[in-house]
Scaffold this motif. Structure first.
Motif, PDB file in Angstrom:
ATOM      1  N   UNK A  79       0.797  -1.214   0.000  1.00 34.89           N
ATOM      2  CA  UNK A  79       0.000   0.000   0.000  1.00 34.89           C
ATOM      3  C   UNK A  79       0.828   1.261   0.000  1.00 34.89           C
ATOM      4  N   UNK A  80       2.096   1.147   0.233  1.00 34.87           N
ATOM      5  CA  UNK A  80       2.751   2.147   1.022  1.00 34.87           C
ATOM      6  C   UNK A  80       3.362   3.296   0.314  1.00 34.87           C
ATOM      7  N   UNK A  81       4.650   3.325   0.439  1.00 36.32           N
ATOM      8  CA  UNK A  81       5.390   4.559   0.386  1.00 36.32           C
ATOM      9  C   UNK A  81       5.672   5.017  -1.031  1.00 36.32           C
ATOM     10  N   UNK A  82       5.591   4.095  -1.969  1.00 31.14           N
ATOM     11  CA  UNK A  82       6.051   4.452  -3.299  1.00 31.14           C
ATOM     12  C   UNK A  82       4.975   5.272  -3.978  1.00 31.14           C
ATOM     13  N   UNK A  83       5.327   6.466  -4.312  1.00 29.20           N
ATOM     14  CA  UNK A  83       4.366   7.331  -4.972  1.00 29.20           C
ATOM     15  C   UNK A  83       5.077   8.339  -5.818  1.00 29.20           C
ATOM     16  N   UNK A  84       4.682   8.448  -7.036  1.00 26.42           N
ATOM     17  CA  UNK A  84       5.245   9.472  -7.896  1.00 26.42           C
ATOM     18  C   UNK A  84       4.258  10.614  -7.965  1.00 26.42           C
ATOM     19  N   UNK A  85       4.748  11.801  -7.668  1.00 25.38           N
ATOM     20  CA  UNK A  85       3.908  12.989  -7.664  1.00 25.38           C
ATOM     21  C   UNK A  85       4.259  13.824  -8.872  1.00 25.38           C
ATOM     22  N   UNK A  86       3.253  14.157  -9.637  1.00 23.02           N
ATOM     23  CA  UNK A  86       3.466  14.873 -10.885  1.00 23.02           C
ATOM     24  C   UNK A  86       2.961  16.297 -10.724  1.00 23.02           C
ATOM     25  N   UNK A  87       3.871  17.261 -10.766  1.00 22.97           N
ATOM     26  CA  UNK A  87       3.487  18.656 -10.628  1.00 22.97           C
ATOM     27  C   UNK A  87       3.162  19.208 -12.007  1.00 22.97           C
ATOM     28  N   UNK A  88       1.994  19.789 -12.140  1.00 25.77           N
ATOM     29  CA  UNK A  88       1.562  20.276 -13.445  1.00 25.77           C
ATOM     30  C   UNK A  88       1.068  21.711 -13.313  1.00 25.77           C
ATOM     31  N   UNK A  89       1.899  22.658 -13.674  1.00 25.88           N
ATOM     32  CA  UNK A  89       1.456  24.039 -13.726  1.00 25.88           C
ATOM     33  C   UNK A  89       0.535  24.245 -14.921  1.00 25.88           C
ATOM     34  N   UNK A  90       0.739  23.451 -15.958  1.00 26.51           N
ATOM     35  CA  UNK A  90      -0.118  23.473 -17.132  1.00 26.51           C
ATOM     36  C   UNK A  90      -0.505  22.036 -17.448  1.00 26.51           C
ATOM     37  N   UNK A  91      -1.664  21.815 -18.050  1.00 30.74           N
ATOM     38  CA  UNK A  91      -2.148  20.451 -18.264  1.00 30.74           C
ATOM     39  C   UNK A  91      -1.165  19.554 -19.001  1.00 30.74           C
ATOM     40  N   UNK A  92      -0.442  20.108 -19.979  1.00 27.26           N
ATOM     41  CA  UNK A  92       0.443  19.274 -20.779  1.00 27.26           C
ATOM     42  C   UNK A  92       1.897  19.362 -20.350  1.00 27.26           C
ATOM     43  N   UNK A  93       2.156  20.068 -19.248  1.00 21.32           N
ATOM     44  CA  UNK A  93       3.533  20.249 -18.797  1.00 21.32           C
ATOM     45  C   UNK A  93       3.834  19.228 -17.711  1.00 21.32           C
ATOM     46  N   UNK A  94       4.775  18.336 -17.973  1.00 24.72           N
ATOM     47  CA  UNK A  94       5.135  17.294 -17.019  1.00 24.72           C
ATOM     48  C   UNK A  94       6.653  17.305 -16.888  1.00 24.72           C
ATOM     49  N   UNK A  95       7.144  18.185 -16.028  1.00 25.41           N
ATOM     50  CA  UNK A  95       8.587  18.362 -15.972  1.00 25.41           C
ATOM     51  C   UNK A  95       9.152  18.286 -14.567  1.00 25.41           C
ATOM     52  N   UNK A  96       8.346  17.820 -13.597  1.00 30.93           N
ATOM     53  CA  UNK A  96       8.846  17.665 -12.234  1.00 30.93           C
ATOM     54  C   UNK A  96       8.203  16.445 -11.604  1.00 30.93           C
ATOM     55  N   UNK A  97       9.021  15.426 -11.303  1.00 30.19           N
ATOM     56  CA  UNK A  97       8.530  14.178 -10.744  1.00 30.19           C
ATOM     57  C   UNK A  97       9.232  13.917  -9.420  1.00 30.19           C
ATOM     58  N   UNK A  98       8.462  13.615  -8.384  1.00 29.77           N
ATOM     59  CA  UNK A  98       9.022  13.326  -7.068  1.00 29.77           C
ATOM     60  C   UNK A  98       8.527  11.959  -6.618  1.00 29.77           C
ATOM     61  N   UNK A  99       9.457  11.107  -6.212  1.00 28.32           N
ATOM     62  CA  UNK A  99       9.124   9.771  -5.729  1.00 28.32           C
ATOM     63  C   UNK A  99       9.545   9.652  -4.277  1.00 28.32           C
ATOM     64  N   UNK A 100       8.631   9.182  -3.427  1.00 23.77           N
ATOM     65  CA  UNK A 100       8.939   8.917  -2.017  1.00 23.77           C
ATOM     66  C   UNK A 100       8.834   7.419  -1.803  1.00 23.77           C
ATOM     67  N   UNK A 101       9.938   6.776  -1.395  1.00 18.66           N
ATOM     68  CA  UNK A 101       9.912   5.327  -1.230  1.00 18.66           C
ATOM     69  C   UNK A 101      10.999   4.890  -0.248  1.00 18.66           C
ATOM     70  N   UNK A 102      11.237   3.598  -0.179  1.00 17.60           N
ATOM     71  CA  UNK A 102      12.282   2.969   0.626  1.00 17.60           C
ATOM     72  C   UNK A 102      12.348   3.487   2.061  1.00 17.60           C
TER      73      UNK A 102
END
Length: 396
Positions: A79-102
């Motif tokens: 269930x846990x910790x692994x999650x990729x968070x996608x920051x989108x200032x604009x709908x088609x802009x995908x340029x910052x990814x943060x993963x929290x895990x381990x």
């Protein structure tokens, strides 16, 4: 839920509390890039200290096991910790990814706590590198949340609510909530209609999502009890077949069908615990957090109302009041605009999340029942054919 999610959808289940006595991060930044809602927290707001040495930073190739205070890696739960968070200032802009895990346990002579690996990947030019990796503990996430709420009081910032240390009992917490709401409302004489509607929505949403959460938890518990009971029937039929010479094949076939249904049930339970339950509980926490956002908005407006009242009745030196009121009016306008923008985004994400979770669960249930039905139909067909063959053999 999909592995990649928007910033407003960071699951609360990924950040259980580590040590209770952890130090405050002070002036250090817990992340290489901002986290939270749509507005990024600026470095000057966070008072970043580049020389901070109490929060460990690791390179991609660093061996974590070389650190004396580290215990072996803890397994990551489904269930846990692994999650990729996608920051989108604009709908088609995908340029910052943060993963929290381990998650990793740390044992010192003073305390035991848990840290989490945070990986940031970005193509944004304001960062010094395209990839960062750090480890942070629970207190650092709390500190970041506090800073974000301080800088952006009416933005919807998800995080951590489910794992704060247990405080007073339920009735006491309810009393505190009622008093807090009453206190904020006393100072707000003219709350705009749109925020009244927003508050009513939050109250109704909170009631419904809490009810869904309780029902979902009960369904999972009953499903677990059913599974635990059903998986005992297979071995029972195998043992039974040893004492029934004429029914050996039939009883073994029944045991095989039960085993296949058990596996299907287990898969269905896994989908329930990994997909539906976390989403529902996440929005239970959102409902609590939204009440805090509304309270902070009301407090900002109440401050303006009190100044206006002072000016109206000339209860104080009014020379500076117009300037103060002007600043407060700007502050209220900014807070309202930020909340309205974030509210629409949150509502859309919430509707998409809940619709997807329940649609996926419905499809999983359909597949489960079709699989179990096909299993028993196959058994009945084979038994029918066997009886027909035996009947034809018995004919003179």
């Amino acid at each position: 839920m999909e592995g990649e999610r928007r910033a407003s959808q960071a699951p609360s289940s990924g950040l259980p509390a580590g040590g209770a006595n952890g130090e405050s991060p002070g002036g250090g930044a817990p992340f290489p890039g901002s986290s939270g809602s749509s507005a990024l927290l600026q470095a000057e707001v966070l008072d970043l200290d580049e020389d901070e040495d109490d929060l460990e930073v690791f390179s991609k190739d660093a061996s974590l096991m070389d650190m004396n205070s580290f215990s072996p890696m803890m397994p990551t739960s489904p269930l846990s910790m692994i999650n990729q968070i996608k920051f989108e200032d604009e709908p088609d802009l995908k340029d910052l990814f943060i993963t929290v895990d381990e998650p990793e346990s740390h044992v010192t002579t003073i305390e035991t706590f848990i840290t989490y690996r945070i990986i940031t990947k970005t193509s944004r030019g304001e960062f010094d590198s395209s990839e960062f990796e750090v480890r942070r503990r629970y207190q650092d996430f709390l500190w970041l949340k506090g800073k974000l709420e301080e800088a952006h009081p009416t933005l919807i910032i998800p995080e951590l609510s489910s794992h704060k240390k247990q405080g007073p009992g339920l009735l006491s917490r309810m009393g505190q909530t009622v008093r807090a709401v009453a206190s904020s409302m006393r100072g707000v004489k003219n709350r705009p209609e749109e925020f009244m509607e927003m508050n009513n929505f939050i109250e109704l949403f909170s009631q419904k999502i809490n009810l869904i959460d309780k029902i979902s938890q009960r369904i999972y518990k009953e499903e677990r009890e059913y599974f635990d009971e059903m998986k005992e029937y297979g071995p029972i039929h195998i043992l039974w077949s040893a004492s029934e010479e004429d029914l050996v094949d039939t009883l073994k076939d029944v045991a095989s069908c039960i085993d296949r249904c058990c596996k299907a049930t287990e898969k269905r339970m896994s989908g329930l615990s990994e997909a539906l339950l976390p989403v529902v509980h996440e929005y239970v926490l959102y409902s609590e957090m939204l009440m805090g956002v509304m309270k902070r908005r009301d407090q900002i407006q109440a401050e303006l109302d009190s100044k206006v009242e002072v000016l109206t009745y000339k209860k104080a030196d009014t020379d500076l009041l117009p300037e103060e009121i002007g600043k407060l009016e700007d502050k209220v306008e900014c807070a309202n605009n930020a909340l309205k923008a974030d509210w629409e985004r949150w509502k859309q994400n919430m509707q998409n999340d809940i619709k997807l979770a329940f649609t996926d669960m419905a499809e999983e249930n359909i597949h489960y029942y079709e699989q179990c039905l096909a299993t028993w139909e196959s058994f009945l067909t084979s038994q029918t054919n066997l009886h027909l063959e035996e009947a034809s053999e018995d004919k003179p």
